[in-house]
Motif scaffolding. Structure first.
Motif, PDB file in Angstrom:
ATOM      1  N   ALA A  57       0.844  -1.196   0.000  1.00 14.12           N
ATOM      2  CA  ALA A  57       0.000   0.000   0.000  1.00 14.12           C
ATOM      3  C   ALA A  57       0.874   1.238   0.000  1.00 14.12           C
ATOM      4  CB  ALA A  57      -0.923   0.005   1.222  1.00 14.12           C
ATOM      5  N   GLY A  58       0.439   2.265  -0.731  1.00  7.44           N
ATOM      6  CA  GLY A  58       1.263   3.458  -0.855  1.00  7.44           C
ATOM      7  C   GLY A  58       2.591   3.094  -1.502  1.00  7.44           C
ATOM      8  N   GLN A  59       3.662   3.488  -0.884  1.00 14.38           N
ATOM      9  CA  GLN A  59       4.997   3.157  -1.380  1.00 14.38           C
ATOM     10  C   GLN A  59       5.614   1.998  -0.613  1.00 14.38           C
ATOM     11  OE1 GLN A  59       6.180   4.740  -4.154  1.00 14.38           O
ATOM     12  NE2 GLN A  59       4.128   5.653  -4.089  1.00 14.38           N
ATOM     13  N   ARG A  60       4.815   1.302   0.209  1.00 15.26           N
ATOM     14  CA  ARG A  60       5.351   0.248   1.064  1.00 15.26           C
ATOM     15  C   ARG A  60       4.974  -1.132   0.544  1.00 15.26           C
ATOM     16  NH1 ARG A  60       3.232   4.064   4.846  1.00 15.26           N
ATOM     17  NH2 ARG A  60       4.894   5.143   5.991  1.00 15.26           N
ATOM     18  N   SER A  61       5.910  -2.053   0.636  1.00 11.88           N
ATOM     19  CA  SER A  61       5.644  -3.463   0.339  1.00 11.88           C
ATOM     20  C   SER A  61       4.980  -4.102   1.557  1.00 11.88           C
ATOM     21  CB  SER A  61       6.958  -4.183   0.041  1.00 11.88           C
ATOM     22  OG  SER A  61       7.768  -4.238   1.218  1.00 11.88           O
ATOM     23  N   ASP A  64       7.425  -3.950   4.307  1.00  9.28           N
ATOM     24  CA  ASP A  64       7.613  -2.581   4.804  1.00  9.28           C
ATOM     25  C   ASP A  64       6.496  -2.164   5.752  1.00  9.28           C
ATOM     26  OD1 ASP A  64       9.906  -2.311   3.275  1.00  9.28           O
ATOM     27  OD2 ASP A  64       8.871  -1.334   1.601  1.00  9.28           O
ATOM     28  N   ILE A  65       5.269  -2.588   5.450  1.00  4.40           N
ATOM     29  CA  ILE A  65       4.108  -2.186   6.258  1.00  4.40           C
ATOM     30  C   ILE A  65       4.284  -2.614   7.705  1.00  4.40           C
ATOM     31  CG2 ILE A  65       1.645  -2.645   6.650  1.00  4.40           C
ATOM     32  CD1 ILE A  65       1.389  -2.738   3.542  1.00  4.40           C
ATOM     33  N   VAL A  66       4.679  -3.853   7.913  1.00  4.64           N
ATOM     34  CA  VAL A  66       4.830  -4.331   9.290  1.00  4.64           C
ATOM     35  C   VAL A  66       6.151  -3.863   9.898  1.00  4.64           C
ATOM     36  CG1 VAL A  66       3.289  -6.277   9.017  1.00  4.64           C
ATOM     37  CG2 VAL A  66       5.696  -6.568   8.444  1.00  4.64           C
ATOM     38  N   GLU A  67       7.220  -3.811   9.079  1.00  5.37           N
ATOM     39  CA  GLU A  67       8.523  -3.422   9.637  1.00  5.37           C
ATOM     40  C   GLU A  67       8.540  -1.982  10.115  1.00  5.37           C
ATOM     41  OE1 GLU A  67      11.788  -4.253   7.048  1.00  5.37           O
ATOM     42  OE2 GLU A  67      11.970  -6.323   7.783  1.00  5.37           O
ATOM     43  N   VAL A  68       7.903  -1.075   9.377  1.00 11.68           N
ATOM     44  CA  VAL A  68       7.947   0.331   9.769  1.00 11.68           C
ATOM     45  C   VAL A  68       7.216   0.546  11.092  1.00 11.68           C
ATOM     46  CG1 VAL A  68       5.854   1.085   8.530  1.00 11.68           C
ATOM     47  CG2 VAL A  68       7.735   2.704   8.897  1.00 11.68           C
ATOM     48  N   ILE A  69       6.153  -0.213  11.325  1.00  9.69           N
ATOM     49  CA  ILE A  69       5.433  -0.120  12.593  1.00  9.69           C
ATOM     50  C   ILE A  69       6.223  -0.790  13.714  1.00  9.69           C
ATOM     51  CG2 ILE A  69       3.362  -0.850  13.846  1.00  9.69           C
ATOM     52  CD1 ILE A  69       2.758   1.407  11.965  1.00  9.69           C
ATOM     53  N   LEU A  98       2.698   8.129  12.431  1.00  7.42           N
ATOM     54  CA  LEU A  98       3.119   6.981  11.635  1.00  7.42           C
ATOM     55  C   LEU A  98       1.986   5.968  11.506  1.00  7.42           C
ATOM     56  CD1 LEU A  98       5.225   5.273  10.157  1.00  7.42           C
ATOM     57  CD2 LEU A  98       5.955   4.389  12.403  1.00  7.42           C
ATOM     58  N   GLY A  99       1.339   5.653  12.619  1.00  7.25           N
ATOM     59  CA  GLY A  99       0.228   4.703  12.574  1.00  7.25           C
ATOM     60  C   GLY A  99      -0.893   5.174  11.666  1.00  7.25           C
ATOM     61  N   MET A 100      -1.218   6.465  11.727  1.00 10.38           N
ATOM     62  CA  MET A 100      -2.281   7.015  10.888  1.00 10.38           C
ATOM     63  C   MET A 100      -1.893   6.954   9.414  1.00 10.38           C
ATOM     64  SD  MET A 100      -5.345   8.465  11.453  1.00 10.38           S
ATOM     65  CE  MET A 100      -5.339   9.481  12.932  1.00 10.38           C
ATOM     66  N   ASP A 101      -0.638   7.269   9.109  1.00 13.04           N
ATOM     67  CA  ASP A 101      -0.194   7.248   7.717  1.00 13.04           C
ATOM     68  C   ASP A 101      -0.261   5.843   7.132  1.00 13.04           C
ATOM     69  OD1 ASP A 101       0.317   9.935   7.833  1.00 13.04           O
ATOM     70  OD2 ASP A 101       2.489   9.744   8.065  1.00 13.04           O
ATOM     71  N   VAL A 102       0.158   4.854   7.908  1.00 16.98           N
ATOM     72  CA  VAL A 102       0.148   3.479   7.405  1.00 16.98           C
ATOM     73  C   VAL A 102      -1.278   2.993   7.193  1.00 16.98           C
ATOM     74  CG1 VAL A 102       0.728   1.087   7.946  1.00 16.98           C
ATOM     75  CG2 VAL A 102       2.396   2.895   8.382  1.00 16.98           C
ATOM     76  N   ASP A 105      -2.794   4.520   4.109  1.00 14.36           N
ATOM     77  CA  ASP A 105      -2.337   3.850   2.893  1.00 14.36           C
ATOM     78  C   ASP A 105      -3.100   2.548   2.671  1.00 14.36           C
ATOM     79  OD1 ASP A 105      -0.526   5.713   2.009  1.00 14.36           O
ATOM     80  OD2 ASP A 105       1.227   4.754   2.908  1.00 14.36           O
ATOM     81  N   LEU A 106      -3.292   1.779   3.735  1.00 17.49           N
ATOM     82  CA  LEU A 106      -4.002   0.506   3.598  1.00 17.49           C
ATOM     83  C   LEU A 106      -5.417   0.720   3.068  1.00 17.49           C
ATOM     84  CD1 LEU A 106      -3.022  -1.321   6.934  1.00 17.49           C
ATOM     85  CD2 LEU A 106      -1.994  -1.602   4.676  1.00 17.49           C
ATOM     86  N   LEU A 107      -6.115   1.703   3.608  1.00 18.03           N
ATOM     87  CA  LEU A 107      -7.506   1.922   3.232  1.00 18.03           C
ATOM     88  C   LEU A 107      -7.645   2.641   1.888  1.00 18.03           C
ATOM     89  CD1 LEU A 107      -7.885   1.151   6.234  1.00 18.03           C
ATOM     90  CD2 LEU A 107      -9.743   2.823   6.323  1.00 18.03           C
ATOM     91  N   ARG A 108      -6.692   3.520   1.587  1.00 16.09           N
ATOM     92  CA  ARG A 108      -6.865   4.404   0.440  1.00 16.09           C
ATOM     93  C   ARG A 108      -5.983   4.073  -0.758  1.00 16.09           C
ATOM     94  NH1 ARG A 108      -7.408  10.584   1.820  1.00 16.09           N
ATOM     95  NH2 ARG A 108      -8.380  10.357  -0.233  1.00 16.09           N
ATOM     96  N   ARG A 109      -4.824   3.480  -0.512  1.00 14.61           N
ATOM     97  CA  ARG A 109      -3.858   3.303  -1.598  1.00 14.61           C
ATOM     98  C   ARG A 109      -3.280   1.890  -1.646  1.00 14.61           C
ATOM     99  NH1 ARG A 109      -3.719   8.526   0.210  1.00 14.61           N
ATOM    100  NH2 ARG A 109      -2.605   7.929   2.095  1.00 14.61           N
ATOM    101  N   PRO A 110      -4.108   0.872  -1.531  1.00  9.80           N
ATOM    102  CA  PRO A 110      -3.561  -0.494  -1.627  1.00  9.80           C
ATOM    103  C   PRO A 110      -3.116  -0.796  -3.055  1.00  9.80           C
ATOM    104  CG  PRO A 110      -5.948  -0.585  -1.604  1.00  9.80           C
ATOM    105  CD  PRO A 110      -5.577   0.858  -1.351  1.00  9.80           C
TER     106      PRO A 110
END
Length: 423
Positions: A57-61, A64-69, A98-102, A105-110
């Motif tokens: 989602a977004g620019q994350r694989s 990346d989604i789980v690692e960044v959190i 950070l949590g809001m941004d991720v 992305d999940l909801l809006r830019r998968p």
């Protein structure tokens, strides 16, 4: 501190519920849609979509989604229900943006990549198979079907192999727009949060999200009732019985919760004492309120030896009948204390508290202070419980599900006949 409810211009509602002294926060972004809004051909798509947005989602694989959190000390999860879908982040203080941004992305830019979808269909197929192999899970699929028939809540949230396989990237993208539209979204944060920070983060993440008409709201499910039974070679038989009750918005909601508590809510409950302590019929036995916005049921679950299934069913029916006839003052007081304790203990856990706030807004478009809920519980009288009991028996039949050896399959019929033979 008092929780607040604010609304962005596009209809996204925001709940801020600070918990002084905490060094962590919980963020839930909850869509007021789920499996109950699916037509038969799209059964399981809400759950499949929840899986798919984590693939990228977004620019994350996906990684990346789980690692960044997790690199910031947090955790991320999601859950699909019949009436809502929830995305959750637990984070250290300062991790809100950070949590809001991720989540945004999940909801809006998968990414919704076709190759990912093909792989995830296989994963969900294994999840469906796992649920079918777990008897204490599968029996609840049977009781949903017996209780609600062809209504969407009568189908498994996971869907079927056929309906999951039918999903395409394009169709899931359309479903996402309907599911996660602004007018059905609640952002709820608890713990180490401040309202100004939360409102700014919510506005950045969701302030320009369009409100989409999406899917029509389904009619409340009508209780169907009847038997579901399957023979399996199991060491234990699994029994579930349901009686039509009321939804979360109904005046009898707290009476239903108290009825379930007295009947099978703990070790002092009637079912535990009669079926387990006195008769040794079942190790696991309990009662619960299964409620949705506008409909619901009283449920009973028991796991027992196949040779004891019919007798266990009769005991369950008999205890329902006795409780409909009478609840004593000590039981009523004990059930009220237990119910309030469950509610207040949940409020001591940030994630549960965030989910509770979002649920209240989706159901009632407002927040309830703990003292208001406690007052609602305390206001329930023996007459209210009796009225609720009459509602349980008004249809003159139950929904029953039995999974186990052939000798146990008559347990559903035994429950129904014991409870309604005199009618």
């Amino acid at each position: 501190m008092t929780a607040t409810l604010r609304t962005l211009k596009n209809g996204v509602r925001v709940v801020c519920d600070p918990m002084p002294g905490l060094e962590t926060l919980a963020l839930s972004v909850v869509a007021g849609r789920g499996a109950a809004y699916e037509d038969p051909g799209r059964s399981g798509w809400s759950h499949l979509l929840e899986h798919m947005v984590f693939k990228g989602a977004g620019q994350r694989s996906a990684r990346d989604i789980v690692e960044v959190i997790e690199s910031a000390g947090g955790s991320i999860n999601a859950a699909t229900g019949y009436e809502r879908t929830s995305f959750q982040v637990r984070a250290l203080k300062g991790g809100l943006d950070l949590g809001m941004d991720v989540i945004a992305d999940l909801l809006r830019r998968p990414t919704l990549d076709p190759a990912d979808l093909a792989r995830e269909k296989q994963v969900v197929a294994q999840e469906i198979a796992e649920a079918a192999d777990a008897p204490d899970d599968y029996v609840f699929d049977l009781i949903q079907r017996a209780s609600w028939g062809d209504h969407p809540v009568g189908r498994p949230i996971l869907g079927s192999d056929a309906t999951v396989e039918a999903a395409t990237v394009e169709a899931l993208s359309d479903w996402r727009a309907a599911l996660y539209a602004a007018d059905r979204l609640v952002v709820s944060a608890t713990g180490a949060v401040e309202e100004a920070e939360l409102m700014a983060a919510a506005e950045r993440a969701f302030g320009d999200l369009p409100a989409t008409p999406g899917e029509a709201v389904p009619a409340a499910a009508a209780f169907v009732g009847g038997p579901q039974a399957e023979a399996r070679k199991l060491e234990q038989s699994h029994l579930v019985f349901m009686l039509p009750a009321c939804g979360s918005r109904d005046q009898d909601y707290f009476a239903l919760r108290i009825f379930a508590e007295v009947l099978g809510g703990g070790m002092s409950s009637r079912l535990f004492q009669e079926a387990r302590e006195k008769r040794g019929l079942a190790y696991n036995i309990d009662a619960y309120a299964d409620t949705y916005a506008d409909h619901g049921a009283l449920g009973i679950y028991a796991g027992c030896a196949a040779s004891d299934a019919v007798e266990t069913a009769k005991v369950c029916a008999g205890e329902v009948e006795k409780l409909v006839a009478h609840i004593d003052d000590a039981e009523l007081a004990r059930a009220k204390a237990q119910l309030k304790a469950h509610m207040f203990m949940a409020r001591e856990q940030p994630l549960s508290r965030a989910e509770q706030g979002a649920g209240q807004v989706l159901l009632f478009d407002r927040l309830y202070a703990p003292r208001e809920l406690a007052a609602e519980v305390d206001a329930v009288t023996a007459q209210d419980v009796a009225r609720l009991g009459r509602r349980l028996l008004a249809d003159g039949h139950a929904a029953t599900a039995v999974l186990g050896a052939k000798t146990s399959l008559k347990a559903g019929e035994a429950f129904d006949k014991t409870l309604f033979s005199a009618a």
